[in-house]
Motif scaffolding. Structure first.
Motif, mmCIF file in Angstrom:
data_model
loop_
_atom_site.group_PDB
_atom_site.id
_atom_site.type_symbol
_atom_site.label_atom_id
_atom_site.label_comp_id
_atom_site.label_asym_id
_atom_site.label_seq_id
_atom_site.Cartn_x
_atom_site.Cartn_y
_atom_site.Cartn_z
ATOM 1 N N ASN A 146 7.258 -5.751 -8.641
ATOM 2 C CA ASN A 146 5.936 -6.320 -8.216
ATOM 3 C C ASN A 146 4.789 -5.466 -8.463
ATOM 4 O O ASN A 146 4.823 -4.295 -8.463
ATOM 5 C CB ASN A 146 5.722 -6.799 -6.737
ATOM 6 C CG ASN A 146 6.822 -7.877 -6.520
ATOM 7 O OD1 ASN A 146 7.889 -7.828 -6.719
ATOM 8 N ND2 ASN A 146 6.423 -8.998 -5.803
ATOM 9 N N VAL A 147 3.663 -6.213 -8.778
ATOM 10 C CA VAL A 147 2.322 -5.563 -8.755
ATOM 11 C C VAL A 147 1.902 -5.070 -7.190
ATOM 12 O O VAL A 147 2.044 -6.033 -6.599
ATOM 13 C CB VAL A 147 1.154 -6.449 -9.249
ATOM 14 C CG1 VAL A 147 -0.293 -5.629 -8.961
ATOM 15 C CG2 VAL A 147 1.273 -6.694 -10.735
ATOM 16 N N ILE A 148 1.501 -3.906 -7.062
ATOM 17 C CA ILE A 148 1.009 -3.465 -5.782
ATOM 18 C C ILE A 148 -0.429 -3.081 -5.780
ATOM 19 O O ILE A 148 -0.887 -2.787 -6.955
ATOM 20 C CB ILE A 148 1.939 -2.500 -4.988
ATOM 21 C CG1 ILE A 148 1.891 -0.745 -5.872
ATOM 22 C CG2 ILE A 148 3.265 -2.902 -5.184
ATOM 23 C CD1 ILE A 148 2.574 0.069 -5.045
ATOM 24 N N ASP A 149 -0.948 -2.507 -4.695
ATOM 25 C CA ASP A 149 -2.343 -2.179 -4.785
ATOM 26 C C ASP A 149 -2.432 -0.891 -5.549
ATOM 27 O O ASP A 149 -1.667 0.139 -5.638
ATOM 28 C CB ASP A 149 -2.727 -1.725 -3.403
ATOM 29 C CG ASP A 149 -4.179 -0.761 -3.171
ATOM 30 O OD1 ASP A 149 -4.991 -1.531 -3.650
ATOM 31 O OD2 ASP A 149 -4.201 0.198 -2.865
ATOM 32 N N MET A 150 -3.241 -0.926 -6.512
ATOM 33 C CA MET A 150 -3.367 0.087 -7.732
ATOM 34 C C MET A 150 -4.989 0.685 -7.337
ATOM 35 O O MET A 150 -5.375 1.557 -8.210
ATOM 36 C CB MET A 150 -3.376 -0.042 -8.971
ATOM 37 C CG MET A 150 -1.887 -0.723 -9.166
ATOM 38 S SD MET A 150 -0.645 0.813 -9.287
ATOM 39 C CE MET A 150 -1.248 1.508 -10.467
ATOM 40 N N SER A 151 -5.771 0.478 -6.374
ATOM 41 C CA SER A 151 -7.027 0.721 -5.981
ATOM 42 C C SER A 151 -7.239 2.206 -5.846
ATOM 43 O O SER A 151 -8.289 2.866 -6.181
ATOM 44 C CB SER A 151 -7.740 0.136 -4.931
ATOM 45 O OG SER A 151 -6.967 0.231 -3.762
ATOM 46 N N TRP A 152 -6.192 2.868 -5.394
ATOM 47 C CA TRP A 152 -6.142 4.412 -4.978
ATOM 48 C C TRP A 152 -6.426 5.061 -6.582
ATOM 49 O O TRP A 152 -6.830 6.141 -6.315
ATOM 50 C CB TRP A 152 -5.021 4.623 -4.435
ATOM 51 C CG TRP A 152 -3.675 4.459 -4.974
ATOM 52 C CD1 TRP A 152 -2.974 3.050 -4.768
ATOM 53 C CD2 TRP A 152 -2.810 4.858 -6.050
ATOM 54 N NE1 TRP A 152 -2.017 3.195 -5.681
ATOM 55 C CE2 TRP A 152 -1.836 4.181 -6.487
ATOM 56 C CE3 TRP A 152 -3.261 6.312 -6.687
ATOM 57 C CZ2 TRP A 152 -1.077 4.243 -7.474
ATOM 58 C CZ3 TRP A 152 -2.076 6.396 -7.735
ATOM 59 C CH2 TRP A 152 -1.082 5.719 -8.081
ATOM 60 N N THR A 153 -5.887 4.509 -7.502
ATOM 61 C CA THR A 153 -6.119 5.279 -8.796
ATOM 62 C C THR A 153 -7.511 5.738 -9.281
ATOM 63 O O THR A 153 -7.865 6.662 -9.702
ATOM 64 C CB THR A 153 -5.593 4.477 -9.969
ATOM 65 O OG1 THR A 153 -6.175 3.201 -10.158
ATOM 66 C CG2 THR A 153 -4.012 4.353 -9.726
ATOM 67 N N GLU A 154 -8.512 4.819 -8.639
ATOM 68 C CA GLU A 154 -9.776 5.203 -9.041
ATOM 69 C C GLU A 154 -10.192 6.356 -8.169
ATOM 70 O O GLU A 154 -11.511 6.935 -8.862
ATOM 71 C CB GLU A 154 -10.812 3.967 -8.585
ATOM 72 C CG GLU A 154 -10.483 2.531 -9.476
ATOM 73 C CD GLU A 154 -11.608 1.740 -9.150
ATOM 74 O OE1 GLU A 154 -12.461 1.321 -9.965
ATOM 75 O OE2 GLU A 154 -11.498 1.055 -7.960
ATOM 76 N N TYR A 160 0.802 -1.380 0.048
ATOM 77 C CA TYR A 160 0.037 0.013 0.004
ATOM 78 C C TYR A 160 0.864 1.336 -0.039
ATOM 79 O O TYR A 160 1.966 1.285 0.350
ATOM 80 C CB TYR A 160 -1.095 0.090 1.290
ATOM 81 C CG TYR A 160 -2.218 -1.090 1.147
ATOM 82 C CD1 TYR A 160 -2.805 -1.219 0.360
ATOM 83 C CD2 TYR A 160 -1.763 -2.131 2.218
ATOM 84 C CE1 TYR A 160 -3.732 -2.471 0.138
ATOM 85 C CE2 TYR A 160 -2.637 -3.279 2.312
ATOM 86 C CZ TYR A 160 -3.603 -3.334 1.237
ATOM 87 O OH TYR A 160 -4.530 -4.570 1.240
ATOM 88 N N LEU A 161 0.269 2.363 -0.596
ATOM 89 C CA LEU A 161 1.028 3.721 -0.550
ATOM 90 C C LEU A 161 1.181 4.024 0.926
ATOM 91 O O LEU A 161 0.361 3.859 2.041
ATOM 92 C CB LEU A 161 0.234 4.646 -1.127
ATOM 93 C CG LEU A 161 -0.177 4.469 -2.579
ATOM 94 C CD1 LEU A 161 -0.472 5.916 -3.364
ATOM 95 C CD2 LEU A 161 1.167 3.825 -3.505
ATOM 96 N N THR A 162 2.127 4.928 1.146
ATOM 97 C CA THR A 162 2.452 5.405 2.539
ATOM 98 C C THR A 162 1.398 6.786 2.594
ATOM 99 O O THR A 162 1.190 7.316 1.528
ATOM 100 C CB THR A 162 3.920 5.848 2.609
ATOM 101 O OG1 THR A 162 4.098 6.936 1.811
ATOM 102 C CG2 THR A 162 4.891 4.774 2.505
ATOM 103 N N ASP A 163 1.617 7.163 3.842
ATOM 104 C CA ASP A 163 0.760 8.497 4.115
ATOM 105 C C ASP A 163 1.480 9.712 3.248
ATOM 106 O O ASP A 163 0.769 10.404 2.775
ATOM 107 C CB ASP A 163 0.776 8.862 5.655
ATOM 108 C CG ASP A 163 0.075 7.848 6.251
ATOM 109 O OD1 ASP A 163 -1.024 7.214 5.784
ATOM 110 O OD2 ASP A 163 0.219 7.971 7.645
ATOM 111 N N ARG A 164 2.878 9.768 3.178
ATOM 112 C CA ARG A 164 3.571 10.821 2.504
ATOM 113 C C ARG A 164 3.211 10.563 1.081
ATOM 114 O O ARG A 164 3.111 11.648 0.464
ATOM 115 C CB ARG A 164 4.975 10.827 2.903
ATOM 116 C CG ARG A 164 5.269 11.525 3.981
ATOM 117 C CD ARG A 164 7.010 11.557 4.403
ATOM 118 N NE ARG A 164 7.097 12.258 5.560
ATOM 119 C CZ ARG A 164 8.515 12.634 6.159
ATOM 120 N NH1 ARG A 164 9.433 12.268 5.101
ATOM 121 N NH2 ARG A 164 8.719 13.010 7.263
ATOM 122 N N GLU A 165 3.182 9.632 0.280
ATOM 123 C CA GLU A 165 2.868 9.315 -0.890
ATOM 124 C C GLU A 165 1.451 9.737 -1.230
ATOM 125 O O GLU A 165 1.290 10.507 -2.287
ATOM 126 C CB GLU A 165 3.202 7.832 -1.258
ATOM 127 C CG GLU A 165 4.561 7.539 -1.287
ATOM 128 C CD GLU A 165 4.854 5.639 -1.416
ATOM 129 O OE1 GLU A 165 5.921 5.346 -1.884
ATOM 130 O OE2 GLU A 165 3.729 4.992 -1.139
#
Length: 810
Positions: free
Chosen positions: A209-217, A182-187
């Motif tokens: 690696n593939v990481i979580d990309m749900s944030w893009t939505e 998952y992304l960090t708070d700073r990211e």
């Protein structure tokens, strides 16, 4: 990153001795230079071809020559160029970061921001901590950003690039935590600020690696473009800049589908177990699961990747028995040059066995097409290669590969989701493609319920378990002892062709057979280049007296891992994302030439385990969730490595799909999933490239460590597939007794499985009764037979004869 890396290289080189071969090599290389500098251009091209454009709206990319660009994210400076461990720790001459790449491509940067990052990253308190084995960084902490800084950048820039970086490594998984999956708070804060102040934003994922990309939505059209850049090796920054500036149009495609949430992956509930993992998803790995049962849970489908230009494809297919010939005419209908990947899928009938909706069955990549230019690619598909394996007997043909009754659809498209039918082949009756036999089935008491497809519905049914008597099978297949000649035969006569391997082996003593089936004992063999992974064959005085040369090995998925300056290649996933078999072969052909002056005979590569789960720490080394793509790309790499008479050593055979307790964990998997998913890539690679060696894995497969696994190595690899090459262990093995033959332990157990060489060769403490060497077992009436030891020794010697230079130097 480049500055710190060069400091590290100089420190390493000062520590190296300069004697023997190393002194000779010092005359051939200088820090910062390559033995074969032409490899850099190919590595750069392949890194660029593996970059995947996931989104590009409102002409966000490519960058214009008139654009001023603000670059956010410390990984633009401290770029992750590869993962960690044996598949990444390469002494590269340089590592180009994104800032360097953009400047080399003439991009006008917003310098106040660029200098701020440069100064912050070079501060001693912010220098990246590279950690230590198994404890490497997963990310680098981001530079804090103030809104004023971002606002000023937006007032003076035309576009923003935001770089997010992640690293993974051997002996360690990714974690479901911020800063890893998952992304960090700073990211998140960086993204919030940049998208609030810029109208033109591109996000770049510097990940293996593939990481979580749900944030893009959640950002919607605030983010105009998304690139999965992977890790491009020493030319990472220049290759990425080539794509960003439009020097190269994106042509990569995803080798894994990206799900909306981690819990959506079918292996999410059975990954990371300390003792075992039951592969409950069975054959439904990655897109096989999502396309069959959960299409709505996918953010980006398998095979997906955009271009800066547009293409039109006209397809036709014809049938000749079980062979389908697909011709696709691709035309560049856009305004920019580019390459297009043509993907062919086979739609399968559900049948009694239950099949995925479709599977990748072929692919090809065009050359670079100018606007208006066309090219026709031809893809041949053998339907028999995609027969389903019946491990339960439900089809009426147990232990057979079966093409079930029904319609087989040939579909052509740009990804697994976007396809069109071009031909339907009807099977009126089931076709038995191949009769096999039960091998490596789940053991009784370890059964579990596996996922099955029943007329498009998801069910779980009990997995079939072992039925046969393995002991009786082994006893019926024991080899015959070789007969010794009447005189001593030097190995030089075998090399010259005046004596056979069998006659030479027959004269060897038990002690010499033992030595020939062990590596030297430790890594960094004294007669090889410093930093080698170890040596085998002529590593003792007794063997050298026979004239047997030593074979030197080195790690190598991302380049030759020794203590010398060598090329750092794009990571495995990046190369596979190119879908460019010819390019991969060409790249590894240059690596093969690079091996020569260093005296490396075997490169421990490629890594080709399946991306069963996105958290696996070594996914960056491996290629894909799909076994067909894995096999094809691996075969290309192997052909390249072996093009100059060296040996590849694909790994890890089999089911090394997690790093957590990797040398203790048991992969509990059905026969069907083994055949169709986890072994299929190896089968393709063997058939198409004939690797001279193969490495077993650390883990157990259905209760048996791979380095003792008679059914995997002798029955499947050697008997079913006809493999005649060398089989070696991964470095070190676990002590164990044979369940079928209690007097067989350790080395004797390994020899019976026809795993030829223990690497690096240590057997245990001296006089330790548990060590139970091959010599001990040969003297035991219930131990391994002399013929079995001779068989493995002969495999070692036949390997030597295939290495370029052995005959010339005899």
């Amino acid at each position: 990153m480049g500055r710190l890396w060069n400091q590290y290289i100089r420190w390493v080189m000062k520590k190296l001795s300069s004697t023997g071969l190393e002194q000779e090599l010092n005359q051939k290389e200088i820090i910062g230079e390559l033995v074969f500098p032409e490899i850099a251009a190919v590595a750069r091209q392949m890194a660029a071809e593996g970059i995947v454009l996931l989104k590009n709206e409102r002409n966000t990319l490519p960058l214009s020559v008139n654009d001023t660009v603000a670059v956010f994210g410390r990984c633009a400076v401290d770029y992750f160029t590869v993962g960690y461990g044996s598949g990444g720790d390469v002494v590269a001459p340089y590592r180009k970061n994104l800032m360097e790449g953009l400047r080399e491509n003439g991009v006008r940067l917003y310098e106040p921001l660029a200098q701020r990052y440069s100064k912050w990253c070079s501060s001693p308190k912010n220098e990246p901590d590279e950690g230590f084995w198994g404890n490497w960084p997963m990310n680098y902490p981001e530079m804090p950003l103030k809104e004023k800084t971002v606002a000023e950048a937006s007032e003076n820039s035309d576009a923003a690039l935001v770089i997010i970086g992640r690293a993974a490594g051997e002996d360690r998984e990714n974690l479901l935590k911020k800063g890893s999956f998952y992304l960090t708070d700073r990211e998140r804060s960086m993204l919030e600020l940049v998208t609030a102040h810029f109208n033109r934003v591109a996000v770049i994922m510097d990940c293996g690696n593939v990481i979580d990309m749900s944030w893009t939505e959640s950002y919607g059209d605030k983010i105009g473009a998304i690139l999965y850049a992977w890790q491009g090796g020493m030319e990472s920054g220049t290759a990425l800049a080539d794509i960003l500036t439009g020097k190269e149009s994106p042509s990569g495609a995803l080798t894994d589908c990206i799900a909306r949430n981690y819990a959506d992956y079918p292996s999410s509930s059975s990954f990371g177990g300390k003792e075992y993992n039951a592969y409950t998803e069975d054959i439904y790995v990655g897109y096989r699961y999502f396309e069959s049962f959960a299409k709505d849970k996918v953010l980006y489908p398998f095979g997906y990747g955009l271009s800066y230009t547009t293409f039109e494809a006209q397809s036709e297919a014809k049938q000749a028995d079980d062979t389908i010939i697909v011709n696709v005419r691709v035309t560049n209908t856009g305004n920019l040059r580019g390459k297009r990947i043509v993907q062919v899928y086979l739609g399968l009938p559900c049948g009694k066995l239950g099949n995925p909706v479709k599977v990748l069955a072929g692919f090809a990549k065009t050359r670079t097409l100018e606007p208006g230019e066309s090219q026709t690619v031809t893809i041949e598909i053998d339907l028999r290669e995609f027969a389903s394996y019946d491990d339960s007997g439900i089809s009426g043909y147990k232990s057979c590969f079966v093409l079930e009754q029904g319609d087989y659809h040939i579909e052509v498209g740009s990804n697994v989701r976007d396809t069109k039918d071009v031909l339907t082949v009807r099977k009126e009756t089931p076709e038995i493609v191949r009769q096999a036999r039960e091998a490596a089935a789940v053991k009784p008491g370890c059964g579990f319920n596996r996922l099955v497809n029943r007329n498009g519905k998801l069910y779980y049914e009990a997995v079939p378990t072992v039925q046969k008597d393995l002991k009786a099978t082994i006893l019926s297949e024991l080899p015959q002892e070789r007969s010794a000649a009447s005189r001593d035969i030097p190995f030089s006569e075998v090399i010259s062709g005046n004596a056979s391997v069998d006659s030479f082996v027959a004269q060897l003593s038990p002690e010499e057979l033992d030595q020939l089936t062990h590596g030297h004992g430790k890594m960094n063999f004294c007669y090889g280049i410093s930093g080698n992974a170890g040596a085998f064959s002529g590593v003792t005085e007794a063997l050298r007296k026979h004239g047997i040369p030593a074979m030197i090995t080195a790690d190598g998925p991302s380049g030759i891992r020794i203590r010398r300056t060598v090329s750092l290649l794009p990571c495995g996933t990046a190369l596979a994302s190119s879908f460019n078999q010819e390019g991969v072969e060409r790249l590894y052909g240059l690596v093969s030439r690079e091996m020569d002056p260093f005296g490396i005979h075997m490169l421990l590569a490629p890594g080709m385990n399946i991306h069963r789960n996105p958290l696996c720490g070594r996914n960056f080394e491996y290629y894909s969730e799909d076994p067909y793509l894995t096999g094809k790309i691996a075969a290309a790499a192997i052909r390249g490595i072996q093009s100059t008479g060296r040996s590849a050593c694909p790994k890890h055979f089999a089911c090394n799909n997690q790093e957590t307790r990797r040398n203790r964990n048991d992969s509990q998997v059905s026969e069907r999933a083994l055949w169709e998913i986890y072994l299929k890539g190896f089968e393709i690679a063997i058939r198409e490239s004939n690797p001279l060696a193969i490495m077993t894995s650390y883990n157990k497969v259905n209760g048996v460590w791979s380095h003792y696994h008679y059914e995997l190595v002798t029955q499947i690899l050697r008997q079913e597939w006809g493999y005649q090459g060398l089989v070696i262990t991964d470095w070190w093995m676990q002590e164990s007794d044979s369940p079928e033959f209690p007097q067989l332990r350790n080395d004797a157990y390994r020899i019976r499985a026809q795993v030829d060489v223990l690497m690096p060769g240590e057997v245990g403490k001296k006089n330790d009764p548990k060590a139970h060497t091959l010599v001990d077992s040969l003297a035991d009436p219930g131990g391994v037979t002399l013929a079995e030891a001779q068989r493995c020794a002969a495999n070692v010697l036949r390997f030597i004869l295939k290495i370029e230079g052995v005959r010339e130097n005899a």
